[in-house]
Scaffold this motif. Sequence first.
Motif, PDB file in Angstrom:
ATOM      1  N   LEU A  18      -0.789   4.965   2.052  1.00  0.00           N
ATOM      2  CA  LEU A  18      -2.056   4.252   2.209  1.00  0.00           C
ATOM      3  C   LEU A  18      -2.066   3.413   3.487  1.00  0.00           C
ATOM      4  CD1 LEU A  18      -2.701   3.005  -1.444  1.00  0.00           C
ATOM      5  CD2 LEU A  18      -3.891   4.837  -0.258  1.00  0.00           C
ATOM      6  N   ILE A  19      -0.931   2.765   3.773  1.00  0.00           N
ATOM      7  CA  ILE A  19      -0.847   1.928   4.969  1.00  0.00           C
ATOM      8  C   ILE A  19      -1.003   2.764   6.229  1.00  0.00           C
ATOM      9  CG2 ILE A  19       0.636   0.390   6.302  1.00  0.00           C
ATOM     10  CD1 ILE A  19       1.936  -0.459   3.652  1.00  0.00           C
ATOM     11  N   PHE A  20      -0.213   3.852   6.322  1.00  0.00           N
ATOM     12  CA  PHE A  20      -0.275   4.696   7.520  1.00  0.00           C
ATOM     13  C   PHE A  20      -1.617   5.411   7.623  1.00  0.00           C
ATOM     14  CE2 PHE A  20       4.416   4.422   7.215  1.00  0.00           C
ATOM     15  CZ  PHE A  20       4.680   4.036   8.520  1.00  0.00           C
ATOM     16  N   ALA A  21      -2.211   5.763   6.479  1.00  0.00           N
ATOM     17  CA  ALA A  21      -3.516   6.429   6.489  1.00  0.00           C
ATOM     18  C   ALA A  21      -4.573   5.537   7.120  1.00  0.00           C
ATOM     19  CB  ALA A  21      -3.914   6.819   5.069  1.00  0.00           C
ATOM     20  N   ASP A 129     -18.397  -1.548  -0.077  1.00  0.00           N
ATOM     21  CA  ASP A 129     -17.493  -2.300   0.806  1.00  0.00           C
ATOM     22  C   ASP A 129     -16.545  -3.186   0.003  1.00  0.00           C
ATOM     23  OD1 ASP A 129     -18.548  -1.177   3.039  1.00  0.00           O
ATOM     24  OD2 ASP A 129     -19.870  -2.842   3.535  1.00  0.00           O
ATOM     25  N   ILE A 130     -17.083  -3.875  -1.001  1.00  0.00           N
ATOM     26  CA  ILE A 130     -16.256  -4.776  -1.813  1.00  0.00           C
ATOM     27  C   ILE A 130     -15.188  -3.998  -2.581  1.00  0.00           C
ATOM     28  CG2 ILE A 130     -16.260  -6.369  -3.773  1.00  0.00           C
ATOM     29  CD1 ILE A 130     -19.023  -7.295  -2.873  1.00  0.00           C
ATOM     30  N   LEU A 136      -7.703  -1.416  -1.713  1.00  0.00           N
ATOM     31  CA  LEU A 136      -6.597  -1.418  -0.756  1.00  0.00           C
ATOM     32  C   LEU A 136      -5.762  -2.691  -0.880  1.00  0.00           C
ATOM     33  CD1 LEU A 136      -8.388   0.028   2.397  1.00  0.00           C
ATOM     34  CD2 LEU A 136      -6.787   1.189   0.878  1.00  0.00           C
ATOM     35  N   THR A 137      -6.420  -3.827  -1.068  1.00  0.00           N
ATOM     36  CA  THR A 137      -5.692  -5.098  -1.195  1.00  0.00           C
ATOM     37  C   THR A 137      -4.798  -5.103  -2.428  1.00  0.00           C
ATOM     38  OG1 THR A 137      -7.487  -6.274  -0.082  1.00  0.00           O
ATOM     39  CG2 THR A 137      -5.938  -7.586  -1.373  1.00  0.00           C
ATOM     40  N   MET A 138      -5.331  -4.674  -3.568  1.00  0.00           N
ATOM     41  CA  MET A 138      -4.554  -4.671  -4.807  1.00  0.00           C
ATOM     42  C   MET A 138      -3.411  -3.664  -4.746  1.00  0.00           C
ATOM     43  SD  MET A 138      -7.724  -5.001  -7.499  1.00  0.00           S
ATOM     44  CE  MET A 138      -6.672  -4.893  -8.965  1.00  0.00           C
ATOM     45  N   ALA A 139      -3.649  -2.521  -4.101  1.00  0.00           N
ATOM     46  CA  ALA A 139      -2.586  -1.521  -3.989  1.00  0.00           C
ATOM     47  C   ALA A 139      -1.425  -2.034  -3.140  1.00  0.00           C
ATOM     48  CB  ALA A 139      -3.146  -0.235  -3.389  1.00  0.00           C
ATOM     49  N   LEU A 140      -1.732  -2.711  -2.037  1.00  0.00           N
ATOM     50  CA  LEU A 140      -0.684  -3.206  -1.150  1.00  0.00           C
ATOM     51  C   LEU A 140       0.030  -4.415  -1.744  1.00  0.00           C
ATOM     52  CD1 LEU A 140      -2.483  -2.900   2.307  1.00  0.00           C
ATOM     53  CD2 LEU A 140      -0.906  -1.290   1.217  1.00  0.00           C
ATOM     54  N   THR A 201      -9.037   5.685   1.228  1.00  0.00           N
ATOM     55  CA  THR A 201      -8.658   5.413   2.612  1.00  0.00           C
ATOM     56  C   THR A 201      -9.422   6.307   3.579  1.00  0.00           C
ATOM     57  OG1 THR A 201      -6.743   6.877   2.284  1.00  0.00           O
ATOM     58  CG2 THR A 201      -6.362   4.522   2.109  1.00  0.00           C
ATOM     59  N   ALA A 202      -9.742   7.517   3.161  1.00  0.00           N
ATOM     60  CA  ALA A 202     -10.561   8.393   4.000  1.00  0.00           C
ATOM     61  C   ALA A 202     -11.934   7.781   4.230  1.00  0.00           C
ATOM     62  CB  ALA A 202     -10.696   9.773   3.347  1.00  0.00           C
TER      63      ALA A 202
END
Length: 246
Positions: A18-21, A129-130, A136-140, A201-202
């Motif tokens: 996810l980060i690199f994507a 958007d939210i 992404l925030t919760m996954a990281l 992420t796409a």
Amino acid sequence: MGLDSAAEVGLASNTLGLIFACLIGGPIANYLIKKHRLHSKGDTQLDIGICHDQTVKLDHFGYLYAWLMLNLSLILGYFIDVGLSKMGLELPMFVACLVAGIFIGNFKLLVLKKKVSENAQLGQTLISDICLGMFLTMALMGLQLWQLQSTMLFIGTVMLFQVVASILFTLFVVFRFMGKDYESAVISSGFGGITLGSTATAIVNMTAVTQQYGAAHKAFIIVPLVCGFFIDIANALIINTFLQVL
């Protein structure tokens, strides 16, 4: 299959992906747009978000309308998922909800008998958007890399080769076969997100590109449909096949 720490390794690989994507999607599109001097058709109505230099106002109707469409998609998606499960096809719940959203988005005019207002579209944009940002925030935030110290070298090496392969394939295959135009550049940014990350992420990558350079409506039809539906069906079939063979 008796593999030790398989779930942890898979989760760590997925989160690093996810980060690199998120990191490669935007630069890929920016490189293609500047190299080939590509331009949007000038449409200021984006599928998600608004242009950086645009100011809009959202009222309570647009927000409530968006929540209505979201809940209808979730309800219909639940029943679609139940039907697929009874057919023996196990897919993530969001795939069924995506199908429901596509169905509602294309056929709601037949029920409402009138065009949806721009303000209603802005409500959907705000929620999109939210939700993307929260995902992404919760996954990281949930990543615990210190538990995988013994496998980080292996995961990092594999991820490095995957990043390089993804960039090369996107630049020399995806962009060319999609038509080598602005829509193709936006699709390429989304493809960079899905090869290493997920459909979310796409969408994030394509949203960032279109907010900077302009709308790309075809990209927001092709990428979610392929990444969120056809790829998941293919994954379910391929993974089950490998498990049966092994």
